[in-house]
Write an enzyme that holds these catalytic residues in place. Structure first.
Site, PDB file in Angstrom:
ATOM      1  N   GLU A  53       0.828  -1.213   0.000  1.00 48.97           N
ATOM      2  CA  GLU A  53       0.000   0.000   0.000  1.00 48.97           C
ATOM      3  C   GLU A  53       0.860   1.260   0.000  1.00 48.97           C
ATOM      4  O   GLU A  53       0.537   2.253  -0.644  1.00 48.97           O
ATOM      5  CB  GLU A  53      -0.943   0.011   1.204  1.00 48.97           C
ATOM      6  CG  GLU A  53      -2.139  -0.906   1.055  1.00 48.97           C
ATOM      7  CD  GLU A  53      -3.035  -0.525  -0.115  1.00 48.97           C
ATOM      8  OE1 GLU A  53      -3.212   0.668  -0.390  1.00 48.97           O
ATOM      9  OE2 GLU A  53      -3.555  -1.452  -0.776  1.00 48.97           O
ATOM     10  N   CYS A 208     -12.447   1.755 -15.271  1.00 46.29           N
ATOM     11  CA  CYS A 208     -12.731   3.189 -15.162  1.00 46.29           C
ATOM     12  C   CYS A 208     -11.400   3.951 -15.150  1.00 46.29           C
ATOM     13  O   CYS A 208     -11.069   4.668 -14.212  1.00 46.29           O
ATOM     14  CB  CYS A 208     -13.531   3.460 -13.885  1.00 46.29           C
ATOM     15  SG  CYS A 208     -14.253   5.097 -13.832  1.00 46.29           S
ATOM     16  N   CYS A 215     -16.515   2.079 -20.465  1.00 46.05           N
ATOM     17  CA  CYS A 215     -17.835   2.117 -19.818  1.00 46.05           C
ATOM     18  C   CYS A 215     -18.738   0.980 -20.286  1.00 46.05           C
ATOM     19  O   CYS A 215     -19.571   0.491 -19.517  1.00 46.05           O
ATOM     20  CB  CYS A 215     -18.506   3.456 -20.059  1.00 46.05           C
ATOM     21  SG  CYS A 215     -17.566   4.817 -19.334  1.00 46.05           S
ATOM     22  N   CYS A 218     -18.445  -1.888 -17.996  1.00 43.10           N
ATOM     23  CA  CYS A 218     -18.500  -1.580 -16.566  1.00 43.10           C
ATOM     24  C   CYS A 218     -19.784  -2.143 -15.933  1.00 43.10           C
ATOM     25  O   CYS A 218     -20.879  -1.933 -16.465  1.00 43.10           O
ATOM     26  CB  CYS A 218     -18.436  -0.068 -16.386  1.00 43.10           C
ATOM     27  SG  CYS A 218     -18.546   0.425 -14.677  1.00 43.10           S
ATOM     28  N   CYS A 224     -24.458   4.806 -13.517  1.00 46.29           N
ATOM     29  CA  CYS A 224     -23.327   5.725 -13.343  1.00 46.29           C
ATOM     30  C   CYS A 224     -23.773   7.100 -13.839  1.00 46.29           C
ATOM     31  O   CYS A 224     -24.135   7.269 -15.003  1.00 46.29           O
ATOM     32  CB  CYS A 224     -22.120   5.244 -14.149  1.00 46.29           C
ATOM     33  SG  CYS A 224     -20.825   6.491 -14.218  1.00 46.29           S
TER      34      CYS A 224
HETATM   35 FE1  SF4 Z   1     -16.400   4.643 -14.768  1.00 44.04          FE
HETATM   36 FE2  SF4 Z   1     -19.001   5.151 -14.871  1.00 44.04          FE
HETATM   37 FE3  SF4 Z   1     -17.715   4.422 -17.067  1.00 44.04          FE
HETATM   38 FE4  SF4 Z   1     -18.141   2.693 -15.094  1.00 44.04          FE
HETATM   39  S1  SF4 Z   1     -19.674   3.625 -16.378  1.00 44.04           S
HETATM   40  S2  SF4 Z   1     -16.238   2.964 -16.255  1.00 44.04           S
HETATM   41  S3  SF4 Z   1     -17.944   3.998 -13.294  1.00 44.04           S
HETATM   42  S4  SF4 Z   1     -17.374   6.276 -15.897  1.00 44.04           S
END
Ligand code: SF4
Length: 365
Positions: A53, A208, A215, A218, A224
């Site tokens: 970390e 992201c 996206c 995602c 989002c």
């Molecule tokens: Fe990031 Fe939103 Fe795209 Fe997902 S949908 S990758 S959280 S910007």
């Protein structure tokens, strides 16, 4: 549909009623796509997570991995690190930058040896009291080493949450940080603490991402807020431009006939704190006087540019020869001649290592 509390600063968007929670979707994604072979995950002890970390602060995983492996080979536990010298620790940190992290690692290991039976303490409250461990790092250790739910807010997580909730404002600003922290807390699941911490870091690092978020892949794109309003590129708000200072100084590569080179230890705090460096000064005459060197015997070398976060350096190096015993170059405790086999193993600032490797025989591969 009521506005979710964790997104309270933004207009209501249609929430998918048939979707599981943010954390459930994230964990399902992680089970299939997450990173499960990082070296600090096997075994995942508090000591190994702590070292990782600290190295990962301001630094990407792929850069950290070889440093982590070398560090753990040398210092497999708190005990071995606590009895190391700062030279040994800085040498293994050399090139990773932000050297205060390495100095704090050593300080913390010594405290753990003295006060915690050579173990990292187990609660976030005790962890955060140690040098170099902030609230997010303490929670990252707690969640990953002990599989407990705890809020983490590294750069990747901040980016994901700033986009998911369309939170305006630079995340480094205290009020925005607090807003992100509150959001992260509300999204935190009660179980699978270690996996969730890794999942939210992984989605930030791999899906992201800063410049080209994927996206379409995602798991939380349905709700989002940035994606749904086609404004992903506006989040997170970038840091206000830093004032970059320019700094120019002279540096001297001084060798003897055996190929030994003179190095000086930097003061413990400030730029390159505690590292060995070539003798340097803003004023060339003063540098020569301090070392008792005749400037006419030196050869100028091409200048070198080096960028720190807020300083642009121009280094003007020169090279020359002298003999330790026959000149006024007498060593102080922070000044030593190093053999060709010794200096490569020291903690050296990147441009100093670059100069030595370029201009000394021993540095050439
Ligand atoms: Fe990031 Fe939103 Fe795209 Fe997902 S949908 S990758 S959280 S910007």
């Amino acid at each position: 549909m009521p506005k979710p509390e964790y997104c309270s600063n933004i207009p209501v968007l249609k929430q998918p009623a048939d979707k599981p929670s943010f954390s459930v979707r994230l964990l399902e994604w992680w089970d299939e796509h997450g990173r499960k072979d990082l070296p600090w995950q096997h075994p995942r002890s508090a000591y190994r997570v702590w070292v990782a970390e600290i190295m990962l602060q301001q630094t990407q995983v792929k850069t950290v991995i070889p440093y982590f492996e070398r560090f753990i080979d040398h210092f497999p536990d708190v005990q071995s690190l606590a009895v190391a010298t700062s030279d040994e620790v800085l040498a293994l940190w050399s090139g990773l930058g932000y050297y205060a992290r390495a100095r704090n690692l050593l300080k913390t290991a010594k405290i753990c040896l003295r006060d915690h039976a050579a173990q990292l303490p187990q609660t976030p409250e005790e962890l955060v009291a140690l040098p170099g461990i902030g609230e997010s790092t303490a929670n990252a250790i707690y969640s990953q080493a002990y599989n407990q739910p705890a809020v983490i807010l590294d750069g990747n997580v901040k980016r994901v949450l700033a986009r998911y909730c369309a939170i305006e404002g630079w995340p480094g600003k205290s009020s925005i940080h607090q807003q992100l922290w509150k959001t992260a807390k509300q999204l935190l699941p009660s179980g699978r603490g270690a996996d969730y911490s890794q999942a939210i870091m992984d989605i930030g690092a791999t899906v992201c991402s800063r410049t080209k978020p994927a996206c379409s892949q995602c798991p939380v794109n349905d709700d989002c807020q940035a994606f749904c309003t086609n404004s992903v590129q506006h989040f997170p708000t970038p840091r206000p431009a830093l004032k970059i200072h320019k700094k120019s100084f002279h540096m001297l590569i001084l060798t003897d006939h055996k190929g030994m080179v003179l190095l000086e230890r930097r003061p413990p705090v400030g730029i390159w704190g505690g590292l060995w460096s070539l003798p340097a000064d803003d004023n060339e005459q003063l540098l020569h006087q301090r070392l008792g060197i005749n400037g006419d015997t030196l050869q100028s070398l091409p200048s070198l540019q080096h960028q720190l976060t807020h300083i642009h350096m121009t280094i003007m190096p020169s090279i020359g020869h002298t003999e330790p015993a026959s000149t006024s170059v007498e060593c102080t405790s922070d000044q030593r001649w190093f053999k060709a086999q010794q200096w490569p193993t020291l903690g050296l600032p990147k441009p100093v290592r670059q100069l030595l490797e370029t201009y000394l025989e021993s540095g050439r591969k």
